[in-house]
Design a protein around this motif. Structure first.
Motif, PDB file in Angstrom:
ATOM      1  N   GLY A   1      37.383  42.209  36.226  1.00 48.33           N
ATOM      2  CA  GLY A   1      36.297  41.280  35.940  1.00 48.33           C
ATOM      3  C   GLY A   1      35.178  41.992  35.197  1.00 48.33           C
ATOM      4  O   GLY A   1      35.166  43.219  35.091  1.00 48.33           O
TER       5      GLY A   1
ATOM      6  N   GLU B   1      44.993  44.039  28.328  1.00 45.31           N
ATOM      7  CA  GLU B   1      44.222  43.160  29.217  1.00 45.31           C
ATOM      8  C   GLU B   1      44.093  41.761  28.612  1.00 45.31           C
ATOM      9  O   GLU B   1      43.793  41.607  27.433  1.00 45.31           O
ATOM     10  CB  GLU B   1      42.841  43.764  29.433  1.00 45.31           C
ATOM     11  CG  GLU B   1      41.864  42.918  30.217  1.00 45.31           C
ATOM     12  CD  GLU B   1      40.485  43.555  30.281  1.00 45.31           C
ATOM     13  OE1 GLU B   1      39.504  42.807  30.434  1.00 45.31           O
ATOM     14  OE2 GLU B   1      40.389  44.804  30.168  1.00 45.31           O
ATOM     15  N   TYR B   2      44.325  40.764  29.454  1.00 47.99           N
ATOM     16  CA  TYR B   2      44.122  39.369  29.043  1.00 47.99           C
ATOM     17  C   TYR B   2      43.093  38.754  29.990  1.00 47.99           C
ATOM     18  O   TYR B   2      43.269  38.768  31.210  1.00 47.99           O
ATOM     19  CB  TYR B   2      45.424  38.582  29.109  1.00 47.99           C
ATOM     20  CG  TYR B   2      45.272  37.127  28.707  1.00 47.99           C
ATOM     21  CD1 TYR B   2      45.304  36.757  27.363  1.00 47.99           C
ATOM     22  CD2 TYR B   2      45.084  36.144  29.672  1.00 47.99           C
ATOM     23  CE1 TYR B   2      45.157  35.426  26.992  1.00 47.99           C
ATOM     24  CE2 TYR B   2      44.931  34.812  29.305  1.00 47.99           C
ATOM     25  CZ  TYR B   2      44.966  34.467  27.962  1.00 47.99           C
ATOM     26  OH  TYR B   2      44.814  33.149  27.598  1.00 47.99           O
ATOM     27  N   ASN B   3      42.013  38.227  29.430  1.00 46.19           N
ATOM     28  CA  ASN B   3      40.991  37.610  30.266  1.00 46.19           C
ATOM     29  C   ASN B   3      40.447  36.338  29.633  1.00 46.19           C
ATOM     30  O   ASN B   3      40.658  36.069  28.448  1.00 46.19           O
ATOM     31  CB  ASN B   3      39.859  38.595  30.565  1.00 46.19           C
ATOM     32  CG  ASN B   3      39.043  38.963  29.334  1.00 46.19           C
ATOM     33  OD1 ASN B   3      38.475  38.096  28.658  1.00 46.19           O
ATOM     34  ND2 ASN B   3      38.959  40.261  29.031  1.00 46.19           N
TER      35      ASN B   3
ATOM     36  N   LEU C   1      43.854  43.142  38.732  1.00 45.37           N
ATOM     37  CA  LEU C   1      42.798  42.191  38.360  1.00 45.37           C
ATOM     38  C   LEU C   1      41.581  42.942  37.858  1.00 45.37           C
ATOM     39  O   LEU C   1      41.277  44.041  38.322  1.00 45.37           O
ATOM     40  CB  LEU C   1      42.409  41.341  39.563  1.00 45.37           C
ATOM     41  CG  LEU C   1      43.512  40.512  40.223  1.00 45.37           C
ATOM     42  CD1 LEU C   1      42.966  39.824  41.467  1.00 45.37           C
ATOM     43  CD2 LEU C   1      44.087  39.492  39.253  1.00 45.37           C
TER      44      LEU C   1
ATOM     45  N   THR D   1      36.898  34.745  28.844  1.00 38.85           N
ATOM     46  CA  THR D   1      35.493  35.127  28.729  1.00 38.85           C
ATOM     47  C   THR D   1      34.624  33.877  28.616  1.00 38.85           C
ATOM     48  O   THR D   1      34.959  32.933  27.898  1.00 38.85           O
ATOM     49  CB  THR D   1      35.271  36.030  27.501  1.00 38.85           C
ATOM     50  OG1 THR D   1      35.963  37.265  27.705  1.00 38.85           O
ATOM     51  CG2 THR D   1      33.795  36.330  27.294  1.00 38.85           C
TER      52      THR D   1
ATOM     53  N   SER E   1      33.608  37.392  32.548  1.00 34.41           N
ATOM     54  CA  SER E   1      35.026  37.375  32.220  1.00 34.41           C
ATOM     55  C   SER E   1      35.829  37.790  33.440  1.00 34.41           C
ATOM     56  O   SER E   1      35.350  38.549  34.290  1.00 34.41           O
ATOM     57  CB  SER E   1      35.341  38.307  31.039  1.00 34.41           C
ATOM     58  OG  SER E   1      35.209  39.662  31.412  1.00 34.41           O
ATOM     59  N   ALA E   2      37.053  37.288  33.530  1.00 31.69           N
ATOM     60  CA  ALA E   2      37.972  37.644  34.607  1.00 31.69           C
ATOM     61  C   ALA E   2      39.388  37.520  34.083  1.00 31.69           C
ATOM     62  O   ALA E   2      39.706  36.604  33.316  1.00 31.69           O
ATOM     63  CB  ALA E   2      37.756  36.746  35.827  1.00 31.69           C
ATOM     64  N   GLY E   3      40.256  38.462  34.474  1.00 28.95           N
ATOM     65  CA  GLY E   3      41.616  38.410  33.976  1.00 28.95           C
ATOM     66  C   GLY E   3      42.529  39.406  34.658  1.00 28.95           C
ATOM     67  O   GLY E   3      42.239  39.913  35.749  1.00 28.95           O
TER      68      GLY E   3
ATOM     69  N   MET F   1      36.314  31.958  38.760  1.00 30.70           N
ATOM     70  CA  MET F   1      36.030  33.237  38.120  1.00 30.70           C
ATOM     71  C   MET F   1      35.055  34.054  38.970  1.00 30.70           C
ATOM     72  O   MET F   1      35.229  35.257  39.162  1.00 30.70           O
ATOM     73  CB  MET F   1      35.453  32.984  36.730  1.00 30.70           C
ATOM     74  CG  MET F   1      35.166  34.246  35.935  1.00 30.70           C
ATOM     75  SD  MET F   1      34.451  33.865  34.334  1.00 30.70           S
ATOM     76  CE  MET F   1      35.707  32.848  33.605  1.00 30.70           C
TER      77      MET F   1
END
Length: 208
Positions: free
Chosen positions: A101, A140-142, A99, A144, A122-124, A1
């Motif tokens: 973050g 958005e899908y991340n 991407l 966390t 968070s990153a996704g 991440m």
């Protein structure tokens, strides 16, 4: 991440350092030079700049970048602010994906004890659909990772699915600003943090 966040930040920094001269363009042209007054001269090729109508390099024509400030809040005993880079590929003038973050910082002021500092990460991935030139839909899908406040576990990790939209300033230059409002459809943010499941962001974009 952390590697994803670091790469995204470096990409955005590199873009900010690039020139925004709209008249410059990258390409090649031929230039004739005379050896002497009686010679025909030789032709040689030299590079000249070629840019899009917005002033972005041709190599970046299919990409856009952004930097958001998320959920800023301040009161008499708490300060909260997030900082999130993003980079995306444009499939056409409407759809893009990339991407994203976020680093969210929380400071708690204590009168009779040391202050407390927390970093949520968070990153996704995300996708956007632009319409009416100034508006867009955002999904958005991340993953966390919360810096726990009152438990023995150092962090709590969970998925987040954000859906919403926003406004992007119409601009004839590469730079612009945006405002985004998103809803947590899975409910994990509210369940874990006891906050309302809404995220709002303000930011700048390059070539969106």
């Amino acid at each position: 991440m952390k590697k994803i966040l670091g790469v995204a930040v470096l990409i955005i920094f590199a873009i900010m350092m690039s020139s925004t001269d709209v008249s410059a363009q990258y390409g090649k042209k031929k230039k004739r030079t005379e050896k002497d007054s009686g010679s025909r001269g030789d032709e040689k090729t030299e590079k000249v700049e070629v840019r899009t109508e917005k002033g972005t390099p041709i190599a970046l024509e299919k990409f856009w970048f952004g930097l958001n400030v998320g959920n800023p809040f301040i009161s008499n005993n708490i300060f909260v602010m997030g900082l999130g880079p993003m980079a995306a590929y444009k499939f056409n003038n409407i759809f893009s994906a990339g991407l994203i973050g976020d680093i969210n910082y929380t400071l708690l002021w204590r009168q009779n004890s040391p202050n407390e500092n927390y970093f949520d990460l968070s990153a996704g991935v995300f996708g956007r659909a632009k319409f009416f030139r100034a508006f867009y839909a955002h999904a958005e899908y991340n993953i966390t990772s919360l810096d726990n406040v009152s438990t023995l576990e150092p962090r709590t990790n969970f998925p987040v699915l954000l859906v919403g939209g926003g406004y992007s300033s119409p601009s004839y230059t590469a730079w612009g600003y945006e405002a985004t409002l998103l809803f947590d459809t899975l409910g994990n943010l509210g369940r874990v943090t006891n906050r309302i499941p809404i995220t709002y962001r303000l930011g700048i974009t390059y070539n969106f």
